[in-house]
Enzyme design. Structure first.
Site, mmCIF file in Angstrom:
data_model
loop_
_atom_site.group_PDB
_atom_site.id
_atom_site.type_symbol
_atom_site.label_atom_id
_atom_site.label_comp_id
_atom_site.label_asym_id
_atom_site.label_seq_id
_atom_site.Cartn_x
_atom_site.Cartn_y
_atom_site.Cartn_z
ATOM 1 N N ARG A 41 32.539 31.207 42.702
ATOM 2 C CA ARG A 41 31.794 30.301 41.825
ATOM 3 C C ARG A 41 32.696 29.319 41.062
ATOM 4 O O ARG A 41 32.217 28.399 40.425
ATOM 5 C CB ARG A 41 30.934 31.107 40.843
ATOM 6 C CG ARG A 41 29.656 31.615 41.464
ATOM 7 C CD ARG A 41 28.945 32.620 40.579
ATOM 8 N NE ARG A 41 29.637 33.911 40.574
ATOM 9 C CZ ARG A 41 29.303 34.919 39.781
ATOM 10 N NH1 ARG A 41 28.326 34.788 38.903
ATOM 11 N NH2 ARG A 41 29.967 36.061 39.836
ATOM 12 N N ASN A 51 27.438 47.242 31.688
ATOM 13 C CA ASN A 51 28.815 47.651 31.972
ATOM 14 C C ASN A 51 29.733 46.429 31.873
ATOM 15 O O ASN A 51 29.510 45.426 32.539
ATOM 16 C CB ASN A 51 28.858 48.232 33.393
ATOM 17 C CG ASN A 51 30.263 48.517 33.861
ATOM 18 O OD1 ASN A 51 31.170 48.675 33.046
ATOM 19 N ND2 ASN A 51 30.442 48.585 35.173
ATOM 20 N N GLY A 58 39.908 39.545 44.005
ATOM 21 C CA GLY A 58 38.753 38.747 44.427
ATOM 22 C C GLY A 58 39.058 37.264 44.517
ATOM 23 O O GLY A 58 40.083 36.775 44.036
ATOM 24 N N GLY A 94 35.159 46.457 47.621
ATOM 25 C CA GLY A 94 34.484 46.920 46.411
ATOM 26 C C GLY A 94 35.433 47.491 45.367
ATOM 27 O O GLY A 94 36.576 47.837 45.660
ATOM 28 N N THR A 95 34.917 47.582 44.145
ATOM 29 C CA THR A 95 35.767 48.035 43.038
ATOM 30 C C THR A 95 36.200 49.497 43.196
ATOM 31 O O THR A 95 37.259 49.887 42.713
ATOM 32 C CB THR A 95 35.037 47.843 41.697
ATOM 33 O OG1 THR A 95 33.723 48.406 41.792
ATOM 34 C CG2 THR A 95 34.899 46.373 41.342
ATOM 35 N N LYS A 136 66.379 13.352 28.677
ATOM 36 C CA LYS A 136 66.391 14.517 29.571
ATOM 37 C C LYS A 136 67.757 15.188 29.520
ATOM 38 O O LYS A 136 68.776 14.501 29.600
ATOM 39 C CB LYS A 136 66.087 14.068 31.002
ATOM 40 C CG LYS A 136 65.960 15.202 31.987
ATOM 41 C CD LYS A 136 66.556 14.890 33.351
ATOM 42 C CE LYS A 136 68.066 15.000 33.363
ATOM 43 N NZ LYS A 136 68.670 14.805 34.673
HETATM 44 C C1 UD1 Z 1 31.329 44.674 38.234
HETATM 45 C C2 UD1 Z 1 30.638 46.021 38.008
HETATM 46 C C3 UD1 Z 1 29.434 45.807 37.102
HETATM 47 C C4 UD1 Z 1 29.855 45.166 35.811
HETATM 48 C C5 UD1 Z 1 30.635 43.882 36.064
HETATM 49 C C6 UD1 Z 1 31.244 43.365 34.771
HETATM 50 C C7 UD1 Z 1 31.019 47.280 40.077
HETATM 51 C C8 UD1 Z 1 30.426 47.765 41.323
HETATM 52 N N1 UD1 Z 1 30.237 46.563 39.277
HETATM 53 O O1 UD1 Z 1 30.373 43.850 38.908
HETATM 54 O O2 UD1 Z 1 28.795 47.046 36.837
HETATM 55 O O3 UD1 Z 1 28.723 44.888 35.002
HETATM 56 O O4 UD1 Z 1 31.719 44.124 36.984
HETATM 57 O O5 UD1 Z 1 31.845 42.128 34.958
HETATM 58 O O6 UD1 Z 1 32.156 47.558 39.777
HETATM 59 N N2 UD1 Z 1 37.574 43.191 42.919
HETATM 60 C C9 UD1 Z 1 38.672 43.570 43.640
HETATM 61 N N3 UD1 Z 1 38.486 44.132 44.862
HETATM 62 C C10 UD1 Z 1 37.249 44.364 45.376
HETATM 63 C C11 UD1 Z 1 36.121 43.974 44.615
HETATM 64 C C12 UD1 Z 1 36.324 43.399 43.390
HETATM 65 O O7 UD1 Z 1 39.806 43.390 43.195
HETATM 66 O O8 UD1 Z 1 37.177 44.885 46.473
HETATM 67 C C13 UD1 Z 1 37.802 42.568 41.599
HETATM 68 C C14 UD1 Z 1 37.206 41.181 41.496
HETATM 69 O O9 UD1 Z 1 38.171 40.212 41.848
HETATM 70 C C15 UD1 Z 1 36.846 41.092 40.029
HETATM 71 C C16 UD1 Z 1 36.502 42.530 39.664
HETATM 72 O O10 UD1 Z 1 37.102 43.352 40.652
HETATM 73 O O11 UD1 Z 1 37.944 40.673 39.229
HETATM 74 C C17 UD1 Z 1 35.012 42.786 39.595
HETATM 75 O O12 UD1 Z 1 34.444 42.583 40.884
HETATM 76 P P1 UD1 Z 1 33.063 41.845 41.108
HETATM 77 O O13 UD1 Z 1 32.696 41.915 42.533
HETATM 78 O O14 UD1 Z 1 33.075 40.526 40.446
HETATM 79 O O15 UD1 Z 1 32.095 42.819 40.308
HETATM 80 P P2 UD1 Z 1 30.747 42.452 39.644
HETATM 81 O O16 UD1 Z 1 29.741 42.208 40.710
HETATM 82 O O17 UD1 Z 1 30.965 41.408 38.620
#
Ligand code: UD1
Ligand code: CA
Length: 466
Positions: free
Chosen positions: A15, A173, A11, A76-77, A354
């Protein structure tokens, strides 16, 4: 039963308002993603995979010791698991991953103990997944843990998809899980992006598995701070404060004095012996080792140095240097990479060194630059002495034997050698080798003009009367 770990680091982290991806930002001198990778390794992970995407050229060098998975588009995750599918299947086939731990690359406070207990619980209770949760005062922003009347976990709902009733759930979560890898892979094809964010959610896997009648368990974190994710600079500061306190308290319990531990920053790889005193505004980072009874600070930064016992480092900056016992540094010295200070030696005020070795009991007390030099034992370097080691194109060495006495303000034009026991007169520019036990002096004869000053000042007062 073995487990491997998948670290999510693809990601952007909008922010943070940064030109750099979020996971490369540092906490106590170590990038966020490295904290997570280390916790996984320490917990006993057979392999660690890092999923990279956004600005990956900045992330990959930090995780070169892991298997890299590239996620071109962040869908997405859950999509992350789809992208890593082949590698995960190989790991499973190789017996390296009965379980797969999934961790967020932006959650650096998770401990190896918590990771290990997630895996243990999931495996012992033969669950398809064990999710790490926390019960938050303010759960907003997190996915909520949905349980049935019997208290069994039946799924996770993301805040943006949650009903008003679900939004009231305070169990959240954390984004850390231990999955039975085969169970996880088996439901990937059932994931879809029909939700508020149009993403493939990893969290949907839990609902799918629950519907299949598989066991899902939640492990409530004993210390909720371990689940903190870092999304902003504010949260980075809060997490740093938390980890700073944890590290400093451990050292104080082991016999290190910090009169104000809030003003001391120590990285996770630093090793300190007892009876060290650390004064305010001191930063110890990198692979730093410090021996007994050293006094460090105030206003001191030490990065990746090995320091013996009984040393004093006052208001100084030391990088990639090695100090034996009883060495005295500062106030206001700068020891750059490759400096070796032997037993009982000194680098004093406004001294820069150095890539040089200062022999035992040798002293460089004031206003000097020593670069690419080797000093023997018992050498005294006069104030303002400089090794002229650079001709604008190349660097050259200076060699100074034992017990050499260098007067003040000497320029040593390298390459040059000064034999043991030699003496160099103050103000000399030494560009030729000096034999042992000799005097070298390079200076014009001093001229005396008797009465000149009286004549000079008389003339001045006459002219000012006009
Ligand atoms: C996610 C969880 C949420 C949890 C929260 C905790 C999901 C759908 N939701 O939400 O339930 O409470 O974490 O912090 O999983 N990332 C990738 N590739 C992607 C999308 C995300 O590598 O395609 C990485 C992001 O960089 C980040 C992490 O996965 O490090 C979490 O992704 P993010 O979109 O921030 O999830 P949240 O909305 O925080
Ligand atoms: Ca999101």
């Amino acid at each position: 039963m073995k487990f491997s770990t998948l670290v999510l680091a693809a990601g952007e982290g909008t922010r943070m308002k940064s030109e750099r991806p979020k996971v490369v930002h540092e906490m106590l001198g170590l990038p966020l993603v490295q904290w997570v990778v280390r916790a996984a390794r320490k917990a006993g992970s057979a392999e660690v995979l890092t999923v990279v995407g956004y600005a990956r050229e900045q992330v990959i060098p930090l995780v070169e010791d892991t298997l890299i998975v590239v996620q071109e588009e962040q869908l997405g995750t859950g999509h992350v698991i789809m992208v890593a599918r082949e590698q995960l299947e190989e790991l499973a086939a190789a017996g390296k991953a009965d379980s797969l731990v999934v961790l967020n690359g932006d959650s650096p406070l998770i401990s190896s103990q918590t990771i290990a207990s997630l895996v243990n619980l999931q495996q012992l209770r033969q669950a398809a997944v064990c999710v790490l949760t926390q019960v938050a005062e303010d759960p907003s922003g997190y996915g909520r843990i949905v349980r049935d009347e019997a208290g069994n976990v039946v799924g996770i709902v993301e805040e943006k998809d949650a009903s008003p009733a679900e939004k009231k759930i305070r169990e959240c979560n954390s984004g850390a899980y231990s999955f039975d890898l085969r169970a996880l892979l088996s439901c990937l094809d059932k994931l879809n992006a029909a939700n508020a964010q149009g993403e493939y959610y990893l969290t949907d896997v839990l609902g799918i598995l629950a519907q299949e009648g598989q066991r899902i368990i939640a492990h409530i974190a004993e210390d909720a701070s371990e689940t903190w994710g870092i999304n902003s600079r504010l949260q980075l500061a809060q997490a740093t404060k938390y980890m700073q306190q944890r590290i400093n308290e451990t050292f104080m319990m082991e016999g290190v004095t910090m009169l104000d531990p809030t003003l001391v920053l120590i990285g996770p790889d630093v090793k300190l012996e007892n009876d060290i005193e650390i004064l305010p505004m001191t930063i110890l980072y990198g692979q730093t080792r410090i021996g007994k009874a050293c006094k460090l600070g105030p206003n001191t930064r030490i990065t990746s140095c090995k320091i013996g016992s009984g040393c004093t480092i006052d208001e100084s900056v030391l990088i990639d240097s090695m100090l034996e016992d009883d060495v005295n540094v500062g106030p206001r010295a700068y020891l750059r990479p490759g400096t070796v200070m032997k037993q009982g030696s000194k680098a004093g005020t406004h001294v820069e060194i150095k890539k040089s070795t200062i022999g035992a009991h040798s002293k460089v007390p004031h206003l000097s630059y020593i670069g690419d030099a080797t000093l023997g034992e018992g050498v005294n370097i006069g104030a303002g002495t400089i090794t002229c080691n650079y001709d604008g194109m190349k660097k050259y060495p200076t060699l100074i034997g034992d017990k050499v006495f260098v007067g003040s303000d000497v320029m040593l034009v390298a390459p040059v050698k000064v034999g043991s026991g030699a003496l160099i007169g103050a103000g000399s520019v030494i560009s030729k080798d000096v034999p042992a036990d000799s005097l070298a002096i390079e200076r014009n004869d001093q001229r005396i003009v008797e009465g000149w000053a009286i004549r000079h000042f008389n003339k001045y007062s006459e002219s000012s009367q006009e």
